[in-house]
Write a protein that holds these residues in place. Structure first.
Motif, short mmCIF file in Angstrom:
data_model
loop_
_atom_site.label_atom_id
_atom_site.label_comp_id
_atom_site.label_asym_id
_atom_site.label_seq_id
_atom_site.Cartn_x
_atom_site.Cartn_y
_atom_site.Cartn_z
N GLN A 1 1.05 -0.85 -0.20
CA GLN A 1 -0.33 0.05 -0.49
C GLN A 1 0.90 1.23 0.15
O GLN A 1 1.69 1.25 0.74
CB GLN A 1 -0.55 0.23 0.92
CG GLN A 1 -1.76 1.23 0.98
CD GLN A 1 -3.03 1.30 2.11
OE1 GLN A 1 -2.34 0.28 3.20
NE2 GLN A 1 -3.63 2.00 2.35
N VAL A 2 0.93 2.42 -0.80
CA VAL A 2 1.65 3.46 -0.99
C VAL A 2 0.85 4.83 0.15
O VAL A 2 -0.31 4.58 0.44
CB VAL A 2 1.07 3.93 -2.34
CG1 VAL A 2 1.94 5.44 -2.74
CG2 VAL A 2 1.95 3.44 -3.44
N GLN A 3 1.90 5.17 0.48
CA GLN A 3 1.66 6.36 1.73
C GLN A 3 2.35 6.99 1.55
O GLN A 3 3.56 7.30 1.06
CB GLN A 3 1.53 5.10 3.33
CG GLN A 3 0.73 4.56 2.97
CD GLN A 3 0.55 4.36 5.03
OE1 GLN A 3 2.16 4.26 5.19
NE2 GLN A 3 -0.18 3.87 5.76
N LEU A 4 1.83 8.57 1.78
CA LEU A 4 2.45 9.64 1.37
C LEU A 4 2.53 10.59 3.19
O LEU A 4 1.14 10.46 3.58
CB LEU A 4 2.01 10.87 0.46
CG LEU A 4 1.86 10.24 -0.75
CD1 LEU A 4 1.60 11.16 -1.99
CD2 LEU A 4 2.83 9.67 -1.70
N ALA B 1 7.28 11.62 2.23
CA ALA B 1 7.52 10.98 1.58
C ALA B 1 7.00 9.58 1.09
O ALA B 1 6.10 9.53 1.59
CB ALA B 1 8.98 10.39 1.83
N ALA B 2 7.11 9.36 -0.44
CA ALA B 2 6.24 8.57 -0.87
C ALA B 2 6.69 6.90 -0.51
O ALA B 2 8.34 6.63 -0.47
CB ALA B 2 5.73 8.43 -2.48
N SER B 3 6.44 6.56 0.24
CA SER B 3 6.39 4.71 0.23
C SER B 3 6.04 3.18 0.14
O SER B 3 4.03 3.94 -0.34
CB SER B 3 7.22 4.63 2.32
OG SER B 3 5.87 4.42 2.87
N SER C 1 7.42 3.67 -9.62
CA SER C 1 8.52 5.26 -10.50
C SER C 1 7.62 5.91 -9.97
O SER C 1 6.52 5.74 -9.54
CB SER C 1 8.08 5.11 -11.83
OG SER C 1 7.50 5.09 -12.53
N VAL C 2 7.99 7.49 -9.46
CA VAL C 2 7.08 9.06 -9.04
C VAL C 2 7.25 8.84 -10.72
O VAL C 2 8.49 9.97 -10.46
CB VAL C 2 7.16 9.23 -8.01
CG1 VAL C 2 6.62 10.52 -7.79
CG2 VAL C 2 7.19 7.89 -6.30
N SER D 1 -3.10 8.03 -8.47
CA SER D 1 -3.00 9.37 -7.59
C SER D 1 -3.03 9.89 -6.27
O SER D 1 -4.06 9.19 -5.80
CB SER D 1 -3.04 10.88 -8.31
OG SER D 1 -3.55 11.72 -8.39
N ALA D 2 -1.73 9.43 -5.52
CA ALA D 2 -1.37 9.39 -4.62
C ALA D 2 -1.95 10.86 -3.67
O ALA D 2 -0.94 11.29 -4.17
CB ALA D 2 -0.30 8.49 -3.82
N TRP D 3 -2.60 10.76 -2.67
CA TRP D 3 -2.57 11.76 -1.50
C TRP D 3 -2.11 11.82 -0.32
O TRP D 3 -2.22 11.13 0.37
CB TRP D 3 -4.40 12.71 -1.65
CG TRP D 3 -4.79 12.88 -2.95
CD1 TRP D 3 -4.40 12.08 -3.90
CD2 TRP D 3 -4.91 14.29 -3.52
NE1 TRP D 3 -5.19 13.50 -4.72
CE2 TRP D 3 -4.90 13.94 -4.44
CE3 TRP D 3 -3.81 15.96 -2.67
CZ2 TRP D 3 -5.08 15.22 -5.43
CZ3 TRP D 3 -3.69 16.48 -3.20
CH2 TRP D 3 -4.70 16.94 -5.26
#
Length: 124
Positions: A1-4, A23-25, A30-31, A112-114
């Motif tokens: 799971q992507v987190q910012l 920071a994205a994790s 790729s970002v 698209s993560a927030w």
């Protein structure tokens, strides 16, 4: 799971400075574009600044010359240096990342993560 994960907000007097980090994790291939948006009470969320993986930047007219966006691609981290702050800069600042998420060994999807938002308050 992507987190910012955002940090760096706070209370500052007009004319002061702050530095925001995000920071994205997670399972990220790729970002591409990372950016900052803000939302003041009773107003719509608006673009503040964006930066591509190649370093191309874009700023809202209202922050041009006062804010600087930068990123560390190796750390999937974006920064926003806020200088010469004004009371009208008061808002919740949100980090955004357009990225490719790894869903499996050969499965990827754009996302698209927030971030959760960080409060910036500028007193007059």
């Amino acid at each position: 799971q992507v987190q910012l994960a955002e940090s760096g907000g706070g209370l500052v007097q007009a004319g002061g400075s702050l530095r925001l980090s995000c920071a994205a994790s997670g399972s990220i291939l790729s970002v591409n574009v990372m950016g900052w948006f803000r939302q003041a009470p009773g107003k719509q969320r608006e673009l503040v600044a964006t930066i591509t993986i190649g370093g191309t930047t874009n700023y809202a007219d209202s922050v041009l010359g006062r804010f600087t966006i930068s990123r560390d691609n190796a750390k999937n981290t974006v920064y926003l240096q806020l200088n010469s702050l004004k009371p009208e800069d008061t808002a919740v600042y949100y980090c955004n990342a357009d990225l490719i998420e790894r869903r499996g060994p050969l499965t990827f999807r754009p996302l698209s993560a927030w971030g959760q938002g960080t409060q910036v308050t500028v007193s007059s």
